[in-house]
Write an enzyme that holds these catalytic residues in place. Structure first.
Site, PDB file in Angstrom:
ATOM      1  N   HIS A 499      11.211   4.904  -7.639  1.00  0.00           N
ATOM      2  CA  HIS A 499       9.981   5.588  -8.004  1.00  0.00           C
ATOM      3  C   HIS A 499      10.147   7.054  -8.404  1.00  0.00           C
ATOM      4  O   HIS A 499       9.296   7.612  -9.095  1.00  0.00           O
ATOM      5  CB  HIS A 499       8.995   5.517  -6.821  1.00  0.00           C
ATOM      6  CG  HIS A 499       7.568   5.576  -7.222  1.00  0.00           C
ATOM      7  ND1 HIS A 499       7.105   6.350  -8.258  1.00  0.00           N
ATOM      8  CD2 HIS A 499       6.462   4.948  -6.729  1.00  0.00           C
ATOM      9  CE1 HIS A 499       5.796   6.202  -8.383  1.00  0.00           C
ATOM     10  NE2 HIS A 499       5.385   5.356  -7.472  1.00  0.00           N
ATOM     11  N   TYR A 615      -6.498   5.945  -1.093  1.00  0.00           N
ATOM     12  CA  TYR A 615      -5.662   6.577  -2.108  1.00  0.00           C
ATOM     13  C   TYR A 615      -5.688   5.712  -3.366  1.00  0.00           C
ATOM     14  O   TYR A 615      -5.286   4.552  -3.337  1.00  0.00           O
ATOM     15  CB  TYR A 615      -4.238   6.686  -1.575  1.00  0.00           C
ATOM     16  CG  TYR A 615      -3.266   7.502  -2.400  1.00  0.00           C
ATOM     17  CD1 TYR A 615      -2.789   8.710  -1.943  1.00  0.00           C
ATOM     18  CD2 TYR A 615      -2.799   7.048  -3.629  1.00  0.00           C
ATOM     19  CE1 TYR A 615      -1.874   9.464  -2.669  1.00  0.00           C
ATOM     20  CE2 TYR A 615      -1.895   7.784  -4.373  1.00  0.00           C
ATOM     21  CZ  TYR A 615      -1.433   8.985  -3.886  1.00  0.00           C
ATOM     22  OH  TYR A 615      -0.529   9.720  -4.624  1.00  0.00           O
ATOM     23  N   SER A 617      -4.261   6.032  -7.320  1.00  0.00           N
ATOM     24  CA  SER A 617      -3.436   6.847  -8.200  1.00  0.00           C
ATOM     25  C   SER A 617      -4.088   6.974  -9.573  1.00  0.00           C
ATOM     26  O   SER A 617      -4.502   5.980 -10.173  1.00  0.00           O
ATOM     27  CB  SER A 617      -2.043   6.220  -8.343  1.00  0.00           C
ATOM     28  OG  SER A 617      -1.238   6.982  -9.193  1.00  0.00           O
ATOM     29  N   THR A 628       0.838  12.378 -11.459  1.00  0.00           N
ATOM     30  CA  THR A 628      -0.312  11.665 -10.902  1.00  0.00           C
ATOM     31  C   THR A 628      -1.191  12.614 -10.096  1.00  0.00           C
ATOM     32  O   THR A 628      -0.787  13.714  -9.729  1.00  0.00           O
ATOM     33  CB  THR A 628       0.134  10.510  -9.980  1.00  0.00           C
ATOM     34  OG1 THR A 628       0.891  11.055  -8.890  1.00  0.00           O
ATOM     35  CG2 THR A 628       0.942   9.482 -10.735  1.00  0.00           C
TER      36      THR A 628
END
Length: 832
Positions: A499, A615, A617, A628
């Site tokens: 990531h 959360y 994104s 982001t």
């Protein structure tokens, strides 16, 4: 996607033992270094663009300008207003016979200066235009005069045939929001999840922060925003990803799935050959910048469809205006640079990203053995059939794995400081093999087991497929590589993606191209092989030899045990919801993403009986090097709607009115996040500055100790022109997923497959007694149906939702609505 896990419990630097390492560098020095890294990237990109002939613009445009000046000079016109004569005077006098040459050189120098000045002016003008975000706030179906003027000017200054990085020099920098606005939005976001006493205490801490520390920290951020390309992205990469000491597996990496209902060929080597050839074609286009820059329309297409725009659909006035607005706004392409030839190298305190300019091989893992497979022959890319031949040779190789070689890759799933220490020994004993793996274009895992949707047990097979992609067996993925291509024994594909180097839309863009190219353009022969002929002159794949010292053996065993514990603790659940999709949401004139987000709030409340920080994104790639931002989807408006749905005294019209208010609020938050006015990245950057200055802020400490018990993400379909979802609805990627962000939380991702299906990917920890991925899946399905039933057009869905448990499982996986099932294998690709 998986970034929420990294953001949870964030510390500037922690060892695996939990000991915090203080940041000793002065903040001004760190800001200076951030800017220096930015300028180095700009110069590197400038030089690459210059060498490839695309900077500052096409040489053809310079030639046109030079020819026009020469023509004017021939007609005894002086477009330079005397400047060329002055340039000629400055040039050396080579004699009378070279007078004409001096004139040509003067014209060339003047043309070059004028060319550069015009291009610089265009870049500055476009940057100023792209700094305007009023179009995001336009009401549906209306466009103000300033936005109309802006749209016309952007169309003029954008150019006709931009290349991938054409807009990088014109993108605005991400603005630093007002600290007062950020704190106000933060307090508003936590109000639904805090008790009155806790909220009052948090408000006191916030006011103390604004009074004592905010202005100083904000000043440093503004200074960085002026000097560096982005005030937050490099710190986000370093402190959230590269300084994290947690294992990458499950905690950071995420996965992407293959087609859900079809497998183009059951031959493992053939599927690998076509897929890898398609990936390398994508890399070739990337190197030549032939990939068109992604524009806002590709990101907002899901939103546009909810307004009446889509393939085969007539553009409504509302959808047409939004298409014009979003279609003109380019997004940052910086993250594409590290897709290939990239490895995350572990360090004791921080990792670093190692990127090579080129690599002409892939590293392959099969049954505990590592191979090097060349991808080029005589500087040309191997054909799919030749690649298939090489992979078949690996599959047919009967040689066993060497001791401990089989489980060596488990080290990449270990805590980062542990792996860093072991890698130091490994590099001295097996440097050549390690260099081959880390220097590969990407990693390939030829799995010995089948995967994918099966008719016999559709739900369990999909869950196992997701788990295999996310974690595998803990030792059959090289988690440090930018991505691992996983090819299962039955021809099914998947990706495991690291990531830190980029976010999901980048790998998703590559994955869409790969699936479309290997299936529709390259295709397969009638017997399932790649098209073309084998190349018997190719050398055998090179088997890598690992000289593993004894002290590494115990480290491998420990890493393998830890990886298995982590892998076995993940509860993955994937289900396609096929009762309705974005076509129904479109008829309701709602944002499809907001529809799902509010339904998720209802589902989670029914699952846990309480609200939690959520959360979601959102991208900030409207800005240079943006990544982001967080949309805090659990709003007071969403909570009011959920409470009304659980209140039997509330009528459907009342609930529907509250639902629309909640959707509008979510849309406002999403637009704010996209335009750089979010909450979390600003608070994160303020916290980093406070740590550099050694300032203790109880408010910022509390903010970064919060737990995200519900982490969500939508996977956008960005290149619909590559697929024909109406004639071939099965040929669409089924999305991907990630691990939960909290020990007692959920990770939920979703993708809209065509017009009438939504695929959900849910993860949680089996060790938690509070979560159950399958239970949440049922609640999500019920919540979607309950929300849809508020609309007259959706009241019939509940009547369809009947049947036995087995029929329900099959219906949820789409079998009852299709003539063919997951076992369908297309030996010939559809013509599109």
């Amino acid at each position: 996607m998986a970034e929420a896990h990294q953001a949870v419990g964030f510390r500037p630097s922690l060892t695996s033992d939990g000991v915090e390492v203080e940041l000793s560098a002065p903040v001004l020095q760190e800001i200076y270094l951030s800017g220096l890294r930015s300028w180095k990237r700009h110069l590197s990109r400038f030089w690459n663009d210059f060498l490839t002939g695309v900077f500052p613009a096409s040489p053809l445009s310079w030639l046109f300008l030079f020819s026009a000046i020469q023509l004017a000079w021939f007609l005894q016109l002086d477009p330079s207003l005397g400047l060329m004569e002055k340039i000629k005077e400055l040039l050396p006098d080579w004699g009378g016979q070279h007078h004409r040459l001096r004139g040509i050189l003067a014209a060339a120098l003047f043309a070059s200066c004028l060319w550069g000045a015009l291009i610089f002016t265009l870049h500055v003008a476009l940057r100023l235009l792209l700094s305007y975000h009023g179009w995001l706030l336009e009401p549906h179906g209306a466009m103000s005069s300033p936005t109309k003027t802006w749209l016309a000017l952007v169309r003029i200054f954008s150019g006709r045939h931009p290349m991938l990085f054409s807009y990088q020099r014109s993108l605005p920098r991400q603005p630093v929001p007002s600290v007062q606005d950020t704190v106000r939005k933060y307090l508003e976001s936590v109000r639904p999840v805090l008790s009155d006493e806790d909220f009052d205490w948090t408000a006191v801490l916030a006011q103390e922060f604004l009074r004592l520390q905010a202005s100083l920290l904000q000043w440093y951020l503004r200074l960085k925003s002026w000097w560096a390309s982005n005030y937050v992205s490099d710190w986000w990469e370093e402190f959230v990803y590269l300084r994290s000491r947690n294992p990458l597996m499950v905690n950071s990496n995420y996965y992407m799935m293959d087609f859900l209902y079809v497998t183009p060929t059951p031959l493992q080597a053939a599927r690998a050959g076509n897929a890898i050839h398609a990936l390398l074609l994508y890399r070739h286009r990337l190197n030549r910048q032939e990939i068109p820059p992604v524009r806002g329309a590709q990101w907002a297409r899901v939103e546009l469809w909810s307004c009446g725009v889509g393939p085969g659909k007539q553009l409504t006035a509302r959808g047409f205006l939004q298409t014009l607005l979003m279609g003109m706004r380019p997004l940052c392409s910086a993250q594409y640079e590290k897709i290939f030839n990239t490895t995350r190298i572990p360090g004791v305190q921080r990792d670093y990203i190692h990127h090579l300019h080129d690599s002409q091989h892939v590293a392959v893992f099969h049954r505990g053995r590592f191979f090097r497979v060349g991808t080029h022959s005589r500087n040309s890319l191997l054909s799919p059939r030749a690649l298939e031949q090489q992979f078949q040779r690996i599959l047919d190789d009967p040689s066993p794995a060497c001791p401990y070689e089989e489980h060596l890759a488990a080290l990449t799933a270990a805590p980062r400081d542990t792996w860093a220490q072991v890698r130091t020994s490994l590099k001295t004993q097996a440097a050549e093999a390690l260099e081959v793996v880390e220097g590969a274009a990407f990693f390939v895992s030829l799995d010995a087991e089948p995967a994918g949707l099966t008719r016999e047990d559709p739900a369990a097979s999909l869950d196992a497929y997701a788990h295999a992609l996310l974690a595998g067996r803990g030792h059959d993925r090289w988690f440090d590589k930018s991505f691992t291509l996983i090819v299962f024994s039955n021809g099914k594909l998947g990706l495991s993606v690291e990531h830190s180097w980029a976010d999901c839309p980048i790998s998703g863009h590559m994955w869409e191209f790969t699936l479309a190219t290997e299936c529709f353009q390259l295709g397969y022969s009638a017997d399932g092989h790649c098209k073309g002929h084998p190349d018997p002159t190719l050398p055998q794949p090179q088997r890598l030899q690992w000289d593993l010292p004894d002290q590494i053996h115990s480290s491998i065993s420990v890493a393998l045990r830890g990886a298995k514990i982590l892998s076995e603790n993940v509860d993955c659940h994937v289900f396609p919801f096929s009762l309705f999709g974005k076509s129904f949401i479109r008829r309701c004139h709602l944002s499809s993403d907001s529809f799902i987000q509010i339904a998720l709030q209802l589902a989670h409340f029914r699952d846990r009986g309480q609200f939690c920080l959520t959360y979601e994104s959102a991208m900030t790639r409207l800005f240079l090097e943006g990544r982001t931002e967080t949309v805090r989807s659990c709003t007071r408006e969403a909570c009011s709607f959920v409470r009304a749905m659980e209140d039997k005294e509330k009528t459907d019209p009342q609930c529907l009115a509250l639902f629309r208010v909640a959707v509008d609020k979510h849309q406002a938050l999403l637009k704010a996040a996209m335009s750089g006015q979010g909450v979390d990245r600003h608070l994160f950057a303020l916290y980093i500055v406070s740590r550099f200055l050694h300032l203790q802020s109880p408010f910022l400490t509390q903010v970064h100790s919060e737990q995200w018990q519900l982490s969500t993400s939508q996977i956008p379909v960005q290149q619909m022109h590559l697929f024909d979802i109406h004639n071939y609805p099965d040929y669409v990627s089924s999305g991907g997923g990630f691990g939960p962000a909290d020990e007692h939380g959920y990770g939920v991702s979703y993708i809209f497959m065509g017009d009438d299906m939504i695929t959900f990917h849910i993860s949680s920890k089996k060790s938690s007694t509070k979560t159950d991925s399958h239970r949440l899946g049922q609640h999500i399905e019920d919540a979607l149906l309950d929300v849809a039933s508020l609309f007259q057009a959706g009241q019939h869905f509940k009547r369809q939702f009947r049947g036995s448990r087995e029929e329900d499982s099959r219906r949820r996986c789409g079998f009852l609505s299709r003539q063919t099932g997951a076992s369908k294998t297309s030996m010939t690709s559809p013509e599109i």
